[in-house]
Design a protein around this motif. Sequence first.
Motif, PDB file in Angstrom:
ATOM      1  N   UNK A 138      -1.851   4.574  -6.143  1.00  0.00           N
ATOM      2  CA  UNK A 138      -3.262   4.238  -6.283  1.00  0.00           C
ATOM      3  C   UNK A 138      -3.919   4.252  -4.906  1.00  0.00           C
ATOM      4  N   UNK A 139      -5.172   4.680  -4.832  1.00  0.00           N
ATOM      5  CA  UNK A 139      -5.883   4.661  -3.554  1.00  0.00           C
ATOM      6  C   UNK A 139      -5.937   3.237  -2.999  1.00  0.00           C
ATOM      7  N   UNK A 140      -6.167   2.258  -3.873  1.00  0.00           N
ATOM      8  CA  UNK A 140      -6.287   0.860  -3.439  1.00  0.00           C
ATOM      9  C   UNK A 140      -4.993   0.338  -2.836  1.00  0.00           C
ATOM     10  N   UNK A 141      -3.879   0.565  -3.511  1.00  0.00           N
ATOM     11  CA  UNK A 141      -2.601   0.084  -2.993  1.00  0.00           C
ATOM     12  C   UNK A 141      -2.164   0.903  -1.777  1.00  0.00           C
ATOM     13  N   UNK A 142      -2.513   2.185  -1.759  1.00  0.00           N
ATOM     14  CA  UNK A 142      -2.168   3.031  -0.613  1.00  0.00           C
ATOM     15  C   UNK A 142      -2.821   2.512   0.658  1.00  0.00           C
ATOM     16  N   UNK A 143      -4.077   2.079   0.555  1.00  0.00           N
ATOM     17  CA  UNK A 143      -4.770   1.526   1.721  1.00  0.00           C
ATOM     18  C   UNK A 143      -4.026   0.316   2.278  1.00  0.00           C
ATOM     19  N   UNK A 144      -3.617  -0.564   1.378  1.00  0.00           N
ATOM     20  CA  UNK A 144      -2.923  -1.772   1.810  1.00  0.00           C
ATOM     21  C   UNK A 144      -1.541  -1.441   2.367  1.00  0.00           C
ATOM     22  N   UNK A 145      -0.855  -0.481   1.761  1.00  0.00           N
ATOM     23  CA  UNK A 145       0.434  -0.035   2.287  1.00  0.00           C
ATOM     24  C   UNK A 145       0.278   0.503   3.709  1.00  0.00           C
ATOM     25  N   UNK A 146      -0.758   1.300   3.924  1.00  0.00           N
ATOM     26  CA  UNK A 146      -1.000   1.868   5.249  1.00  0.00           C
ATOM     27  C   UNK A 146      -1.275   0.786   6.279  1.00  0.00           C
TER      28      UNK A 146
END
Length: 467
Positions: A318-326
């Motif tokens: 997900x774009x949302x979780x990807x941001x937080x992962x990054x």
Amino acid sequence: MNQYDFVVIGSGPAGRRAAIQAAKLNKKVLVIEKGTRVGGVSVHTGTIPSKTLRETALNLTGWRERGFYGRSYRVKQEISAEDLRRRLLITLDHEVDVLEHQFARNRVSQLRGAAHFIDKNTIEVVKDDGEIIRVEANAVLLAVGTRPYRPAHIPFDGVSIIDSDEILEIKEVPRSMVVIGAGVIGIEYATIFSALDTVVTVVEPRDSMLEFLDKEIVEDFTYQLRDRNMKLIFSQTVEKVEKEPGGKCRVTLANGRAMIAEMVLFAAGRVGATDSLNLSACGLEADSRGRIKVDAGTFQTAVPGIYAAGDVVGFPSLASTSMEQGRIAARHAVGAPAHEPPQYFPYGIYAVPEISTCGLTEEEVLERGIPYECGVAHFRETSRGHIMGLDSGLLKMIFSLKTRRLLGVHIVGEGATELVHIGQAVLNLKGTVEYFVENTFNYPTLAEAYKIAGLDAWNRMGELKGA
């Protein structure tokens, strides 16, 4: 050779959030992007385009008003592919401009070109004009994303047999379409084109779709799709796709059944864009779908100093979780403290209707042996639902009988991806059914469904102690 504290390969949600986070920690950061513009798959072929296409389709068709004015109601009688693309281009230009400004404001350096490893700390970048530049990094983040899976037996032509990237470039809105794959991407596009009055058939080898969702939500969603004449074919594989002499496509299933359609969309999976990175040079290896294994807490790969985040590490993509992962990966990479993300995050599926979920499904609660009760609200029970002309939409909450805490919230219907955040907050703050019973919600709103579902659960669970 150029030396950097942190090099990010890819400028999608994970890459851009990681780069900006590291830059805010006063690190020298470089973002390498092989595309002509920053933003990655999310901005150019994935999240933003598909959601823009959805919103445009709903607006131009008058979909949200059909509850009042009938299924024949349309804002624009003839909707062309150009109508769909016009809004898309404006949105993409804005997204790229915002991202370029964020990089400039935070002093993040950029380099256009295809990157590959020479060793674990050295990256070579081949620019479009053939120039080769080498950079050295103390830490690296792989945020290269994914691309559509394109099996050899599907004769893609970019016109009538297409993948989920090519669908944004179609010249005409098809009158009929076969979608191969009932995953998130396939279902989103299938329902969007169904809203455009394309006759849609979905083929899926599994016996259901979206299996990670609560089954009651999937059942309600499936009913809505079939009610508007979408054909869903489960437990069948596609044996052959062929072009017919008249320009249409023939799709033949393993059981011999054949279907004719103007367009075929193959949306059965994606693969990590890692094949050109020369991972072996840094001691890494991707799996059969091009994904990279990472530590769940730090997002570090098997090689110290090399991290990966976003779709390239797999679920939830997900774009949302990807941001937080990054962001988390960047903090670990530069030696800054990083907090664990909250236990529960929302999952949004931008189909027509929307689906959003957070926390445990009823099946997961049963599996864990937790005594529970559910509360359900239908959007048609709310005054706002009446005003909007909604005859569908469902909000379901699951509560522990022992602790009375909210365990999961699941929504299908208009505004689901916005409404879910109320449930998400209560989940992560360990709230109970009493919150929904005692709290006041704006009236009339769809959020009032939380109150209705909360009261439904409370009535089933028995009276409040001391009330």
